[in-house]
Motif scaffolding. Sequence first.
Motif, PDB file in Angstrom:
ATOM      1  N   ALA A   1     -18.498 -19.688   7.232  1.00  8.75           N
ATOM      2  CA  ALA A   1     -17.512 -20.186   6.274  1.00  8.75           C
ATOM      3  C   ALA A   1     -17.210 -19.132   5.207  1.00  8.75           C
ATOM      4  CB  ALA A   1     -18.014 -21.477   5.624  1.00  8.75           C
ATOM      5  N   GLY A   2     -18.255 -18.485   4.701  1.00 10.23           N
ATOM      6  CA  GLY A   2     -18.053 -17.429   3.714  1.00 10.23           C
ATOM      7  C   GLY A   2     -17.227 -16.285   4.266  1.00 10.23           C
ATOM      8  N   LEU A   3     -17.489 -15.907   5.509  1.00 10.66           N
ATOM      9  CA  LEU A   3     -16.732 -14.829   6.137  1.00 10.66           C
ATOM     10  C   LEU A   3     -15.270 -15.237   6.347  1.00 10.66           C
ATOM     11  CD1 LEU A   3     -16.730 -12.004   7.312  1.00 10.66           C
ATOM     12  CD2 LEU A   3     -17.527 -12.968   9.479  1.00 10.66           C
ATOM     13  N   LEU A   4     -15.032 -16.477   6.752  1.00 11.52           N
ATOM     14  CA  LEU A   4     -13.648 -16.947   6.929  1.00 11.52           C
ATOM     15  C   LEU A   4     -12.885 -16.933   5.603  1.00 11.52           C
ATOM     16  CD1 LEU A   4     -14.197 -19.904   9.412  1.00 11.52           C
ATOM     17  CD2 LEU A   4     -13.110 -17.692   9.901  1.00 11.52           C
ATOM     18  N   ILE A   5     -13.541 -17.371   4.541  1.00 12.38           N
ATOM     19  CA  ILE A   5     -12.904 -17.340   3.220  1.00 12.38           C
ATOM     20  C   ILE A   5     -12.652 -15.890   2.808  1.00 12.38           C
ATOM     21  CG2 ILE A   5     -13.257 -17.823   0.761  1.00 12.38           C
ATOM     22  CD1 ILE A   5     -14.799 -20.380   1.736  1.00 12.38           C
ATOM     23  N   GLY A   6     -13.628 -15.028   3.065  1.00  9.97           N
ATOM     24  CA  GLY A   6     -13.451 -13.615   2.755  1.00  9.97           C
ATOM     25  C   GLY A   6     -12.290 -13.004   3.520  1.00  9.97           C
ATOM     26  N   MET A   7     -12.141 -13.364   4.792  1.00 11.23           N
ATOM     27  CA  MET A   7     -11.025 -12.842   5.588  1.00 11.23           C
ATOM     28  C   MET A   7      -9.692 -13.377   5.069  1.00 11.23           C
ATOM     29  SD  MET A   7     -12.456 -12.542   9.506  1.00 11.23           S
ATOM     30  CE  MET A   7     -12.780 -14.265   9.725  1.00 11.23           C
ATOM     31  N   LEU A   8      -9.664 -14.627   4.628  1.00  7.91           N
ATOM     32  CA  LEU A   8      -8.450 -15.184   4.044  1.00  7.91           C
ATOM     33  C   LEU A   8      -8.063 -14.417   2.781  1.00  7.91           C
ATOM     34  CD1 LEU A   8      -6.238 -17.399   3.826  1.00  7.91           C
ATOM     35  CD2 LEU A   8      -7.898 -18.687   2.464  1.00  7.91           C
ATOM     36  N   LEU A   9      -9.048 -14.141   1.936  1.00  3.21           N
ATOM     37  CA  LEU A   9      -8.777 -13.405   0.699  1.00  3.21           C
ATOM     38  C   LEU A   9      -8.330 -11.973   0.977  1.00  3.21           C
ATOM     39  CD1 LEU A   9     -11.744 -14.631  -1.517  1.00  3.21           C
ATOM     40  CD2 LEU A   9      -9.338 -15.286  -1.698  1.00  3.21           C
ATOM     41  N   LYS A  10      -8.888 -11.371   2.029  1.00  3.40           N
ATOM     42  CA  LYS A  10      -8.553  -9.984   2.345  1.00  3.40           C
ATOM     43  C   LYS A  10      -7.226  -9.870   3.086  1.00  3.40           C
ATOM     44  CE  LYS A  10     -10.229  -5.862   4.708  1.00  3.40           C
ATOM     45  NZ  LYS A  10     -11.305  -5.266   5.498  1.00  3.40           N
ATOM     46  N   ARG A  11      -7.072 -10.585   4.173  1.00  2.00           N
ATOM     47  CA  ARG A  11      -5.903 -10.424   5.043  1.00  2.00           C
ATOM     48  C   ARG A  11      -4.763 -11.377   4.694  1.00  2.00           C
ATOM     49  NH1 ARG A  11      -6.616  -5.589   7.351  1.00  2.00           N
ATOM     50  NH2 ARG A  11      -8.616  -5.476   8.402  1.00  2.00           N
ATOM     51  N   GLY A  12      -5.106 -12.621   4.403  1.00  2.00           N
ATOM     52  CA  GLY A  12      -4.067 -13.613   4.163  1.00  2.00           C
ATOM     53  C   GLY A  12      -3.429 -13.483   2.786  1.00  2.00           C
ATOM     54  N   LEU A  13      -4.258 -13.461   1.763  1.00  5.26           N
ATOM     55  CA  LEU A  13      -3.753 -13.410   0.390  1.00  5.26           C
ATOM     56  C   LEU A  13      -3.719 -11.995  -0.177  1.00  5.26           C
ATOM     57  CD1 LEU A  13      -5.626 -16.557  -0.976  1.00  5.26           C
ATOM     58  CD2 LEU A  13      -3.300 -16.416  -0.071  1.00  5.26           C
ATOM     59  N   GLU A  14      -4.362 -11.077   0.496  1.00  2.85           N
ATOM     60  CA  GLU A  14      -4.431  -9.666   0.079  1.00  2.85           C
ATOM     61  C   GLU A  14      -4.878  -9.520  -1.371  1.00  2.85           C
ATOM     62  OE1 GLU A  14      -0.770  -7.740   1.135  1.00  2.85           O
ATOM     63  OE2 GLU A  14      -1.043  -8.194   3.263  1.00  2.85           O
ATOM     64  N   ILE A  15      -5.971 -10.229  -1.702  1.00  7.77           N
ATOM     65  CA  ILE A  15      -6.509 -10.187  -3.066  1.00  7.77           C
ATOM     66  C   ILE A  15      -7.664  -9.196  -3.161  1.00  7.77           C
ATOM     67  CG2 ILE A  15      -7.685 -11.538  -4.844  1.00  7.77           C
ATOM     68  CD1 ILE A  15      -6.112 -13.967  -3.885  1.00  7.77           C
ATOM     69  N   THR A  16      -8.673  -9.400  -2.313  1.00  9.32           N
ATOM     70  CA  THR A  16      -9.867  -8.561  -2.375  1.00  9.32           C
ATOM     71  C   THR A  16     -10.561  -8.569  -1.019  1.00  9.32           C
ATOM     72  OG1 THR A  16     -11.973  -8.189  -3.512  1.00  9.32           O
ATOM     73  CG2 THR A  16     -11.322 -10.475  -3.191  1.00  9.32           C
ATOM     74  N   ASP A  17     -11.345  -7.540  -0.772  1.00  6.57           N
ATOM     75  CA  ASP A  17     -12.142  -7.506   0.456  1.00  6.57           C
ATOM     76  C   ASP A  17     -13.626  -7.755   0.158  1.00  6.57           C
ATOM     77  OD1 ASP A  17     -12.777  -5.111  -0.786  1.00  6.57           O
ATOM     78  OD2 ASP A  17     -12.786  -3.967   1.078  1.00  6.57           O
ATOM     79  N   LEU A  18     -13.925  -8.172  -1.060  1.00  2.00           N
ATOM     80  CA  LEU A  18     -15.311  -8.399  -1.472  1.00  2.00           C
ATOM     81  C   LEU A  18     -16.010  -9.443  -0.605  1.00  2.00           C
ATOM     82  CD1 LEU A  18     -17.485  -7.641  -3.521  1.00  2.00           C
ATOM     83  CD2 LEU A  18     -16.632  -9.481  -4.982  1.00  2.00           C
ATOM     84  N   GLY A  19     -15.305 -10.517  -0.271  1.00  2.00           N
ATOM     85  CA  GLY A  19     -15.915 -11.570   0.554  1.00  2.00           C
ATOM     86  C   GLY A  19     -16.323 -11.063   1.921  1.00  2.00           C
ATOM     87  N   VAL A  20     -15.499 -10.219   2.523  1.00  2.00           N
ATOM     88  CA  VAL A  20     -15.818  -9.657   3.831  1.00  2.00           C
ATOM     89  C   VAL A  20     -16.978  -8.666   3.708  1.00  2.00           C
ATOM     90  CG1 VAL A  20     -14.936  -8.241   5.732  1.00  2.00           C
ATOM     91  CG2 VAL A  20     -13.497 -10.007   4.722  1.00  2.00           C
TER      92      VAL A  20
END
Length: 102
Positions: free
Chosen positions: A20-39
């Motif tokens: 779940a954390g990785l999916l949220i991280g991928m959303l933040l990185k690729r989908g919203l283009e906010i940060t790659d910290l979660g990934v």
Amino acid sequence: MSPTGKLFATAAMIEGVTWAGLLIGMLLKRGLEITDLGVRIFGPLHGMAFLFYVVVCLYAWIKLRWPLWAMLVALVAAVPPLVTVPLEMWFRRLGLLSARTP
């Protein structure tokens, strides 16, 4: 539930949470283009959790004397996101997380 069953339940939960954390991280990185910290955080954590889950599955297969189908289903459940948690609940209902007599 046996100690090995508790270990399996813990490993399944950790694997699910890190997925779940990785999916949220991928959303933040690729989908919203906010940060790659979660990934960067959850990528390695999920990798370790996945390997831990696989080892625990093999250990539970031997220790709890699971049938081959149960071990194979448990291993396949680690591939799609968040499937290990409902699998653990199903295995608990089937009695696969309790010690079996010879």
